[in-house]
Motif scaffolding. Structure first.
Motif, PDB file in Angstrom:
ATOM      1  N   ALA A 124       0.858  -1.181   0.000  1.00  0.00           N
ATOM      2  CA  ALA A 124       0.000   0.000   0.000  1.00  0.00           C
ATOM      3  C   ALA A 124       0.889   1.224   0.000  1.00  0.00           C
ATOM      4  O   ALA A 124       1.915   1.261   0.683  1.00  0.00           O
ATOM      5  N   VAL A 125       0.533   2.200  -0.799  1.00  0.00           N
ATOM      6  CA  VAL A 125       1.250   3.476  -0.809  1.00  0.00           C
ATOM      7  C   VAL A 125       0.302   4.549  -0.300  1.00  0.00           C
ATOM      8  O   VAL A 125      -0.914   4.418  -0.421  1.00  0.00           O
ATOM      9  N   LYS A 126       0.873   5.579   0.280  1.00  0.00           N
ATOM     10  CA  LYS A 126       0.065   6.689   0.789  1.00  0.00           C
ATOM     11  C   LYS A 126      -0.105   7.723  -0.308  1.00  0.00           C
ATOM     12  O   LYS A 126       0.871   8.196  -0.891  1.00  0.00           O
ATOM     13  N   ILE A 127      -1.346   8.057  -0.568  1.00  0.00           N
ATOM     14  CA  ILE A 127      -1.686   9.133  -1.487  1.00  0.00           C
ATOM     15  C   ILE A 127      -2.652  10.040  -0.737  1.00  0.00           C
ATOM     16  O   ILE A 127      -3.730   9.599  -0.325  1.00  0.00           O
ATOM     17  N   ASP A 128      -2.238  11.270  -0.534  1.00  0.00           N
ATOM     18  CA  ASP A 128      -3.042  12.232   0.236  1.00  0.00           C
ATOM     19  C   ASP A 128      -3.436  11.654   1.589  1.00  0.00           C
ATOM     20  O   ASP A 128      -4.599  11.697   1.978  1.00  0.00           O
ATOM     21  N   ALA A 129      -2.495  11.068   2.301  1.00  0.00           N
ATOM     22  CA  ALA A 129      -2.653  10.529   3.659  1.00  0.00           C
ATOM     23  C   ALA A 129      -3.565   9.306   3.729  1.00  0.00           C
ATOM     24  O   ALA A 129      -3.960   8.893   4.805  1.00  0.00           O
ATOM     25  N   THR A 130      -3.898   8.717   2.592  1.00  0.00           N
ATOM     26  CA  THR A 130      -4.734   7.520   2.560  1.00  0.00           C
ATOM     27  C   THR A 130      -3.943   6.379   1.935  1.00  0.00           C
ATOM     28  O   THR A 130      -3.319   6.552   0.895  1.00  0.00           O
ATOM     29  N   SER A 131      -3.973   5.222   2.567  1.00  0.00           N
ATOM     30  CA  SER A 131      -3.305   4.054   2.005  1.00  0.00           C
ATOM     31  C   SER A 131      -4.164   3.469   0.894  1.00  0.00           C
ATOM     32  O   SER A 131      -5.358   3.221   1.089  1.00  0.00           O
ATOM     33  N   VAL A 132      -3.545   3.254  -0.259  1.00  0.00           N
ATOM     34  CA  VAL A 132      -4.224   2.612  -1.384  1.00  0.00           C
ATOM     35  C   VAL A 132      -3.382   1.437  -1.844  1.00  0.00           C
ATOM     36  O   VAL A 132      -2.158   1.433  -1.709  1.00  0.00           O
ATOM     37  N   TYR A 133      -4.045   0.437  -2.378  1.00  0.00           N
ATOM     38  CA  TYR A 133      -3.424  -0.838  -2.706  1.00  0.00           C
ATOM     39  C   TYR A 133      -3.449  -1.054  -4.222  1.00  0.00           C
ATOM     40  O   TYR A 133      -4.530  -1.074  -4.817  1.00  0.00           O
ATOM     41  N   PRO A 134      -2.284  -1.230  -4.852  1.00  0.00           N
ATOM     42  CA  PRO A 134      -2.279  -1.531  -6.284  1.00  0.00           C
ATOM     43  C   PRO A 134      -3.050  -2.832  -6.548  1.00  0.00           C
ATOM     44  O   PRO A 134      -2.810  -3.851  -5.897  1.00  0.00           O
ATOM     45  N   ALA A 135      -3.966  -2.772  -7.494  1.00  0.00           N
ATOM     46  CA  ALA A 135      -4.813  -3.926  -7.792  1.00  0.00           C
ATOM     47  C   ALA A 135      -4.020  -5.096  -8.367  1.00  0.00           C
ATOM     48  O   ALA A 135      -4.448  -6.248  -8.255  1.00  0.00           O
ATOM     49  N   PHE A 136      -2.844  -4.827  -8.948  1.00  0.00           N
ATOM     50  CA  PHE A 136      -2.081  -5.897  -9.588  1.00  0.00           C
ATOM     51  C   PHE A 136      -1.629  -6.989  -8.633  1.00  0.00           C
ATOM     52  O   PHE A 136      -1.255  -8.073  -9.060  1.00  0.00           O
ATOM     53  N   GLN A 137      -1.666  -6.747  -7.320  1.00  0.00           N
ATOM     54  CA  GLN A 137      -1.173  -7.760  -6.368  1.00  0.00           C
ATOM     55  C   GLN A 137      -2.222  -8.822  -6.023  1.00  0.00           C
ATOM     56  O   GLN A 137      -1.943  -9.738  -5.267  1.00  0.00           O
ATOM     57  N   PHE A 138      -3.381  -8.695  -6.622  1.00  0.00           N
ATOM     58  CA  PHE A 138      -4.450  -9.654  -6.362  1.00  0.00           C
ATOM     59  C   PHE A 138      -4.695 -10.495  -7.605  1.00  0.00           C
ATOM     60  O   PHE A 138      -4.599 -10.023  -8.729  1.00  0.00           O
ATOM     61  N   ASN A 139      -5.007 -11.780  -7.370  1.00  0.00           N
ATOM     62  CA  ASN A 139      -5.240 -12.714  -8.453  1.00  0.00           C
ATOM     63  C   ASN A 139      -6.473 -13.531  -8.100  1.00  0.00           C
ATOM     64  O   ASN A 139      -6.464 -14.247  -7.095  1.00  0.00           O
ATOM     65  N   GLN A 140      -7.505 -13.407  -8.887  1.00  0.00           N
ATOM     66  CA  GLN A 140      -8.752 -14.145  -8.691  1.00  0.00           C
ATOM     67  C   GLN A 140      -9.317 -13.952  -7.284  1.00  0.00           C
ATOM     68  O   GLN A 140      -9.675 -14.908  -6.602  1.00  0.00           O
ATOM     69  N   GLY A 141      -9.358 -12.693  -6.834  1.00  0.00           N
ATOM     70  CA  GLY A 141      -9.969 -12.373  -5.548  1.00  0.00           C
ATOM     71  C   GLY A 141      -9.136 -12.707  -4.330  1.00  0.00           C
ATOM     72  O   GLY A 141      -9.637 -12.705  -3.212  1.00  0.00           O
ATOM     73  N   ALA A 142      -7.866 -13.015  -4.522  1.00  0.00           N
ATOM     74  CA  ALA A 142      -6.993 -13.336  -3.397  1.00  0.00           C
ATOM     75  C   ALA A 142      -5.648 -12.646  -3.597  1.00  0.00           C
ATOM     76  O   ALA A 142      -5.318 -12.228  -4.702  1.00  0.00           O
ATOM     77  N   VAL A 143      -4.903 -12.559  -2.517  1.00  0.00           N
ATOM     78  CA  VAL A 143      -3.556 -12.025  -2.612  1.00  0.00           C
ATOM     79  C   VAL A 143      -2.703 -13.057  -3.336  1.00  0.00           C
ATOM     80  O   VAL A 143      -2.699 -14.228  -2.971  1.00  0.00           O
ATOM     81  N   ASP A 144      -2.023 -12.637  -4.376  1.00  0.00           N
ATOM     82  CA  ASP A 144      -1.191 -13.545  -5.158  1.00  0.00           C
ATOM     83  C   ASP A 144      -0.029 -14.033  -4.288  1.00  0.00           C
ATOM     84  O   ASP A 144       0.760 -13.218  -3.800  1.00  0.00           O
ATOM     85  N   PRO A 145       0.104 -15.341  -4.061  1.00  0.00           N
ATOM     86  CA  PRO A 145       1.168 -15.853  -3.182  1.00  0.00           C
ATOM     87  C   PRO A 145       2.574 -15.540  -3.682  1.00  0.00           C
ATOM     88  O   PRO A 145       3.479 -15.274  -2.882  1.00  0.00           O
ATOM     89  N   LEU A 146       2.787 -15.557  -4.984  1.00  0.00           N
ATOM     90  CA  LEU A 146       4.107 -15.238  -5.522  1.00  0.00           C
ATOM     91  C   LEU A 146       4.427 -13.769  -5.271  1.00  0.00           C
ATOM     92  O   LEU A 146       5.547 -13.426  -4.876  1.00  0.00           O
ATOM     93  N   MET A 147       3.443 -12.914  -5.455  1.00  0.00           N
ATOM     94  CA  MET A 147       3.619 -11.490  -5.162  1.00  0.00           C
ATOM     95  C   MET A 147       3.895 -11.292  -3.676  1.00  0.00           C
ATOM     96  O   MET A 147       4.753 -10.499  -3.283  1.00  0.00           O
ATOM     97  N   MET A 148       3.177 -12.025  -2.839  1.00  0.00           N
ATOM     98  CA  MET A 148       3.358 -11.898  -1.392  1.00  0.00           C
ATOM     99  C   MET A 148       4.797 -12.247  -0.995  1.00  0.00           C
ATOM    100  O   MET A 148       5.376 -11.600  -0.123  1.00  0.00           O
ATOM    101  N   SER A 149       5.402 -13.227  -1.665  1.00  0.00           N
ATOM    102  CA  SER A 149       6.784 -13.589  -1.332  1.00  0.00           C
ATOM    103  C   SER A 149       7.752 -12.466  -1.703  1.00  0.00           C
ATOM    104  O   SER A 149       8.698 -12.188  -0.966  1.00  0.00           O
ATOM    105  N   VAL A 150       7.499 -11.789  -2.813  1.00  0.00           N
ATOM    106  CA  VAL A 150       8.343 -10.657  -3.202  1.00  0.00           C
ATOM    107  C   VAL A 150       8.151  -9.505  -2.221  1.00  0.00           C
ATOM    108  O   VAL A 150       9.122  -8.890  -1.762  1.00  0.00           O
ATOM    109  N   LEU A 151       6.904  -9.221  -1.885  1.00  0.00           N
ATOM    110  CA  LEU A 151       6.623  -8.124  -0.946  1.00  0.00           C
ATOM    111  C   LEU A 151       7.241  -8.400   0.418  1.00  0.00           C
ATOM    112  O   LEU A 151       7.810  -7.495   1.034  1.00  0.00           O
TER     113      LEU A 151
END
Length: 150
Positions: A71-98
């Motif tokens: 999540a990055v802060k934009i105007d004091a609000t945390s927002v989450y890039p949609a690319f880290q999700f796969n089929q309604g779940a957190v992508d496990p491969l992405m989670m390992s990189v994060l």
């Protein structure tokens, strides 16, 4: 609360001031974050992530703090890039990189994910994750754990 002295400037005035030696770097950093945000594509609120994944907002926040969600802060609000999700779940491969970058600034992690690298044949880490290139991602993660001389 103490009143602000009349001669005190706020951040925007200081950052944009012609006499401020940091005005150029601040402006370049702001522009780079804007470019990263645009390149990242859709950004989701915590509520939208909750609706997408079925996780409650508290769990999402805990995952963000643990480095399992970006999540990055934009105007004091945390927002989450949609690319880290796969089929309604957190992508496990992405989670390992994060997780490997949990000590890094979220903006730095976003830059790492989006930057194309000759070592990956011109692809970005995000593209490797989306292509399910487990071998390249695993090799990248292993290199993070070494000093480069091993």
């Amino acid at each position: 609360m103490m009143p602000k002295p009349n001669n005190t400037k706020d951040h925007d005035q200081i950052a944009q001031g012609t006499g401020n030696p940091l005005s150029g770097p601040i402006a370049r950093a702001d522009e780079h974050r804007r470019i990263l945000q645009e390149a990242a594509g859709e950004m989701l609120s915590a509520k939208q992530v909750s609706d997408l994944t079925g996780l409650n907002v508290q769990t999402i926040d805990e995952m963000r703090m643990a480095g399992e969600l970006l999540a990055v802060k934009i105007d004091a609000t945390s927002v989450y890039p949609a690319f880290q999700f796969n089929q309604g779940a957190v992508d496990p491969l992405m989670m390992s990189v994060l997780s490997a970058h949990k000590e890094d600034s979220p903006w730095v992690v976003l830059d790492i994910l989006l930057a194309k690298d000759d070592a990956f044949m011109g692809k970005s880490m995000l593209q490797l994750v989306q292509d399910r290139d487990h071998r390249a991602v695993t090799r990248y993660l292993a290199q993070l754990d070494t000093d480069g001389f091993s």
